[in-house]
Design a protein around this motif. Structure first.
Motif, PDB file in Angstrom:
ATOM      1  N   ARG A   1       0.820  -1.221   0.000  1.00 43.53           N
ATOM      2  CA  ARG A   1       0.000   0.000   0.000  1.00 43.53           C
ATOM      3  C   ARG A   1       0.851   1.267   0.000  1.00 43.53           C
ATOM      4  O   ARG A   1       0.372   2.335  -0.330  1.00 43.53           O
ATOM      5  CB  ARG A   1      -0.917  -0.012   1.223  1.00 43.53           C
ATOM      6  CG  ARG A   1      -1.972  -1.085   1.138  1.00 43.53           C
ATOM      7  CD  ARG A   1      -2.939  -0.987   2.302  1.00 43.53           C
ATOM      8  NE  ARG A   1      -3.814  -2.132   2.304  1.00 43.53           N
ATOM      9  CZ  ARG A   1      -3.667  -3.183   3.091  1.00 43.53           C
ATOM     10  NH1 ARG A   1      -2.673  -3.231   3.948  1.00 43.53           N
ATOM     11  NH2 ARG A   1      -4.499  -4.186   3.024  1.00 43.53           N
ATOM     12  N   LEU A   2       2.104   1.147   0.397  1.00 47.05           N
ATOM     13  CA  LEU A   2       2.990   2.296   0.401  1.00 47.05           C
ATOM     14  C   LEU A   2       3.474   2.580  -1.013  1.00 47.05           C
ATOM     15  O   LEU A   2       3.679   1.655  -1.791  1.00 47.05           O
ATOM     16  CB  LEU A   2       4.196   2.028   1.304  1.00 47.05           C
ATOM     17  CG  LEU A   2       3.883   1.773   2.773  1.00 47.05           C
ATOM     18  CD1 LEU A   2       5.154   1.370   3.497  1.00 47.05           C
ATOM     19  CD2 LEU A   2       3.254   2.985   3.407  1.00 47.05           C
ATOM     20  N   PRO A   3       3.657   3.842  -1.361  1.00 45.33           N
ATOM     21  CA  PRO A   3       4.177   4.127  -2.707  1.00 45.33           C
ATOM     22  C   PRO A   3       5.623   3.653  -2.836  1.00 45.33           C
ATOM     23  O   PRO A   3       6.416   3.792  -1.915  1.00 45.33           O
ATOM     24  CB  PRO A   3       4.069   5.644  -2.821  1.00 45.33           C
ATOM     25  CG  PRO A   3       3.917   6.151  -1.437  1.00 45.33           C
ATOM     26  CD  PRO A   3       3.371   5.041  -0.606  1.00 45.33           C
ATOM     27  N   ILE A   4       5.925   3.097  -3.987  1.00 49.28           N
ATOM     28  CA  ILE A   4       7.269   2.598  -4.269  1.00 49.28           C
ATOM     29  C   ILE A   4       7.845   3.472  -5.377  1.00 49.28           C
ATOM     30  O   ILE A   4       7.270   3.544  -6.471  1.00 49.28           O
ATOM     31  CB  ILE A   4       7.222   1.127  -4.709  1.00 49.28           C
ATOM     32  CG1 ILE A   4       6.604   0.289  -3.594  1.00 49.28           C
ATOM     33  CG2 ILE A   4       8.610   0.630  -5.068  1.00 49.28           C
ATOM     34  CD1 ILE A   4       6.184  -1.077  -4.025  1.00 49.28           C
TER      35      ILE A   4
ATOM     36  N   ALA B   1       4.735   4.002  -7.594  1.00 47.74           N
ATOM     37  CA  ALA B   1       3.959   2.815  -7.947  1.00 47.74           C
ATOM     38  C   ALA B   1       3.112   2.398  -6.745  1.00 47.74           C
ATOM     39  O   ALA B   1       3.573   2.418  -5.608  1.00 47.74           O
ATOM     40  CB  ALA B   1       4.876   1.683  -8.366  1.00 47.74           C
ATOM     41  N   HIS B   2       1.872   2.050  -7.016  1.00 50.43           N
ATOM     42  CA  HIS B   2       0.939   1.579  -5.995  1.00 50.43           C
ATOM     43  C   HIS B   2       0.389   0.236  -6.448  1.00 50.43           C
ATOM     44  O   HIS B   2       0.388  -0.079  -7.638  1.00 50.43           O
ATOM     45  CB  HIS B   2      -0.230   2.554  -5.832  1.00 50.43           C
ATOM     46  CG  HIS B   2       0.197   3.920  -5.418  1.00 50.43           C
ATOM     47  ND1 HIS B   2       0.359   4.290  -4.111  1.00 50.43           N
ATOM     48  CD2 HIS B   2       0.512   5.022  -6.149  1.00 50.43           C
ATOM     49  CE1 HIS B   2       0.745   5.551  -4.043  1.00 50.43           C
ATOM     50  NE2 HIS B   2       0.848   6.025  -5.277  1.00 50.43           N
ATOM     51  N   GLU B   3      -0.111  -0.541  -5.515  1.00 49.69           N
ATOM     52  CA  GLU B   3      -0.765  -1.812  -5.836  1.00 49.69           C
ATOM     53  C   GLU B   3       0.112  -2.681  -6.735  1.00 49.69           C
ATOM     54  O   GLU B   3      -0.352  -3.242  -7.725  1.00 49.69           O
ATOM     55  CB  GLU B   3      -2.128  -1.571  -6.475  1.00 49.69           C
ATOM     56  CG  GLU B   3      -3.074  -0.789  -5.601  1.00 49.69           C
ATOM     57  CD  GLU B   3      -4.392  -0.479  -6.286  1.00 49.69           C
ATOM     58  OE1 GLU B   3      -4.768  -1.205  -7.223  1.00 49.69           O
ATOM     59  OE2 GLU B   3      -5.035   0.491  -5.879  1.00 49.69           O
ATOM     60  N   LEU B   4       1.375  -2.774  -6.407  1.00 41.71           N
ATOM     61  CA  LEU B   4       2.320  -3.554  -7.201  1.00 41.71           C
ATOM     62  C   LEU B   4       2.106  -5.044  -6.956  1.00 41.71           C
ATOM     63  O   LEU B   4       2.057  -5.493  -5.819  1.00 41.71           O
ATOM     64  CB  LEU B   4       3.752  -3.160  -6.825  1.00 41.71           C
ATOM     65  CG  LEU B   4       4.874  -3.832  -7.582  1.00 41.71           C
ATOM     66  CD1 LEU B   4       4.819  -3.479  -9.056  1.00 41.71           C
ATOM     67  CD2 LEU B   4       6.216  -3.424  -6.995  1.00 41.71           C
ATOM     68  N   THR B   5       1.937  -5.787  -8.042  1.00 40.81           N
ATOM     69  CA  THR B   5       1.851  -7.246  -7.992  1.00 40.81           C
ATOM     70  C   THR B   5       2.857  -7.811  -8.980  1.00 40.81           C
ATOM     71  O   THR B   5       3.552  -7.048  -9.662  1.00 40.81           O
ATOM     72  CB  THR B   5       0.437  -7.756  -8.352  1.00 40.81           C
ATOM     73  OG1 THR B   5       0.189  -7.496  -9.740  1.00 40.81           O
ATOM     74  CG2 THR B   5      -0.642  -7.099  -7.500  1.00 40.81           C
TER      75      THR B   5
ATOM     76  N   ALA C   1       0.785  -3.016 -12.033  1.00 43.06           N
ATOM     77  CA  ALA C   1       1.004  -1.935 -11.071  1.00 43.06           C
ATOM     78  C   ALA C   1       0.144  -0.749 -11.467  1.00 43.06           C
ATOM     79  O   ALA C   1      -0.299  -0.640 -12.608  1.00 43.06           O
ATOM     80  CB  ALA C   1       2.473  -1.522 -11.052  1.00 43.06           C
ATOM     81  N   GLN C   2      -0.060   0.122 -10.516  1.00 44.67           N
ATOM     82  CA  GLN C   2      -0.725   1.392 -10.782  1.00 44.67           C
ATOM     83  C   GLN C   2       0.266   2.482 -10.411  1.00 44.67           C
ATOM     84  O   GLN C   2       0.905   2.410  -9.362  1.00 44.67           O
ATOM     85  CB  GLN C   2      -1.995   1.511  -9.947  1.00 44.67           C
ATOM     86  CG  GLN C   2      -2.774   2.757 -10.237  1.00 44.67           C
ATOM     87  CD  GLN C   2      -4.121   2.766  -9.516  1.00 44.67           C
ATOM     88  OE1 GLN C   2      -4.585   1.752  -9.032  1.00 44.67           O
ATOM     89  NE2 GLN C   2      -4.712   3.919  -9.441  1.00 44.67           N
TER      90      GLN C   2
ATOM     91  N   ARG D   1      -2.775   2.331 -14.994  1.00 49.16           N
ATOM     92  CA  ARG D   1      -2.700   0.908 -14.648  1.00 49.16           C
ATOM     93  C   ARG D   1      -1.879   0.231 -15.732  1.00 49.16           C
ATOM     94  O   ARG D   1      -2.187   0.357 -16.917  1.00 49.16           O
ATOM     95  CB  ARG D   1      -4.088   0.298 -14.555  1.00 49.16           C
ATOM     96  CG  ARG D   1      -4.118  -1.183 -14.545  1.00 49.16           C
ATOM     97  CD  ARG D   1      -4.221  -1.927 -13.265  1.00 49.16           C
ATOM     98  NE  ARG D   1      -4.851  -1.322 -12.140  1.00 49.16           N
ATOM     99  CZ  ARG D   1      -4.416  -1.540 -10.899  1.00 49.16           C
ATOM    100  NH1 ARG D   1      -3.355  -2.298 -10.694  1.00 49.16           N
ATOM    101  NH2 ARG D   1      -5.028  -1.007  -9.885  1.00 49.16           N
ATOM    102  N   LEU D   2      -0.805  -0.444 -15.328  1.00 39.05           N
ATOM    103  CA  LEU D   2       0.113  -1.099 -16.252  1.00 39.05           C
ATOM    104  C   LEU D   2       0.109  -2.603 -16.046  1.00 39.05           C
ATOM    105  O   LEU D   2      -0.033  -3.079 -14.928  1.00 39.05           O
ATOM    106  CB  LEU D   2       1.544  -0.597 -16.009  1.00 39.05           C
ATOM    107  CG  LEU D   2       1.792   0.903 -16.138  1.00 39.05           C
ATOM    108  CD1 LEU D   2       3.191   1.239 -15.655  1.00 39.05           C
ATOM    109  CD2 LEU D   2       1.586   1.349 -17.557  1.00 39.05           C
ATOM    110  N   ARG D   3       0.281  -3.347 -17.141  1.00 32.50           N
ATOM    111  CA  ARG D   3       0.460  -4.797 -17.086  1.00 32.50           C
ATOM    112  C   ARG D   3       1.861  -5.078 -17.613  1.00 32.50           C
ATOM    113  O   ARG D   3       2.219  -4.680 -18.717  1.00 32.50           O
ATOM    114  CB  ARG D   3      -0.578  -5.514 -17.944  1.00 32.50           C
ATOM    115  CG  ARG D   3      -0.452  -7.035 -17.927  1.00 32.50           C
ATOM    116  CD  ARG D   3      -1.485  -7.708 -18.819  1.00 32.50           C
ATOM    117  NE  ARG D   3      -1.757  -7.004 -20.069  1.00 32.50           N
ATOM    118  CZ  ARG D   3      -1.026  -7.123 -21.178  1.00 32.50           C
ATOM    119  NH1 ARG D   3       0.019  -7.899 -21.212  1.00 32.50           N
ATOM    120  NH2 ARG D   3      -1.367  -6.457 -22.268  1.00 32.50           N
ATOM    121  N   PHE D   4       2.684  -5.754 -16.805  1.00 36.38           N
ATOM    122  CA  PHE D   4       4.057  -6.049 -17.203  1.00 36.38           C
ATOM    123  C   PHE D   4       4.081  -7.089 -18.319  1.00 36.38           C
ATOM    124  O   PHE D   4       3.320  -8.049 -18.304  1.00 36.38           O
ATOM    125  CB  PHE D   4       4.871  -6.549 -16.007  1.00 36.38           C
ATOM    126  CG  PHE D   4       5.032  -5.507 -14.934  1.00 36.38           C
ATOM    127  CD1 PHE D   4       5.747  -4.353 -15.166  1.00 36.38           C
ATOM    128  CD2 PHE D   4       4.447  -5.686 -13.701  1.00 36.38           C
ATOM    129  CE1 PHE D   4       5.885  -3.386 -14.185  1.00 36.38           C
ATOM    130  CE2 PHE D   4       4.568  -4.736 -12.704  1.00 36.38           C
ATOM    131  CZ  PHE D   4       5.295  -3.579 -12.947  1.00 36.38           C
TER     132      PHE D   4
END
Length: 107
Positions: A20-23, A38-42, A46-47, A83-86
């Motif tokens: 939840r913390l910005p990266i 970056a938020h919501e990094l999986t 990422a967002q 919203r990005l998809r790697f």
């Protein structure tokens, strides 16, 4: 206390809070470069917060501290949130290292 490491896709409790913390990351699209959060990094997406709204389907590059640039495709773009998809997902161990901040410590 036993740690549950069953299943690759399960989120570890102390890691879930870190996401939840910005990266901080570096963003690049063509000649446009910016520092972003970056938020919501999986592993797969990422967002980010950015100063532009690129068209859907655009390829961009994200660089996290200690890693090489990673290609991503714009899935959604509105109000300077993208919203990005790697293109190639992160390995779960690499994602854990990013979220814990351990890559920034060594590189």
């Amino acid at each position: 206390m036993w740690l549950n490491h069953d299943g690759i896709n399960e989120q570890i409790p102390w890691i879930a809070g870190a996401s939840r913390l910005p990266i901080p990351a570096a963003y690049r699209r063509g000649i446009f470069r910016a520092k972003v959060n970056a938020h919501e990094l999986t592993c797969t997406d990422a967002q980010i917060e950015c100063l532009e709204n690129p068209p859907l389907g655009t390829m961009v590059w994200l660089t996290f501290a200690g890693l090489e640039a990673r290609a991503a495709i714009v899935e959604e773009s509105a109000a300077f949130r993208i919203r990005l998809r790697f293109v190639e997902p992160f390995h779960p161990a690499v994602l854990e290292a990013i979220l814990c901040g351990s890559l920034r410590r060594f590189h």
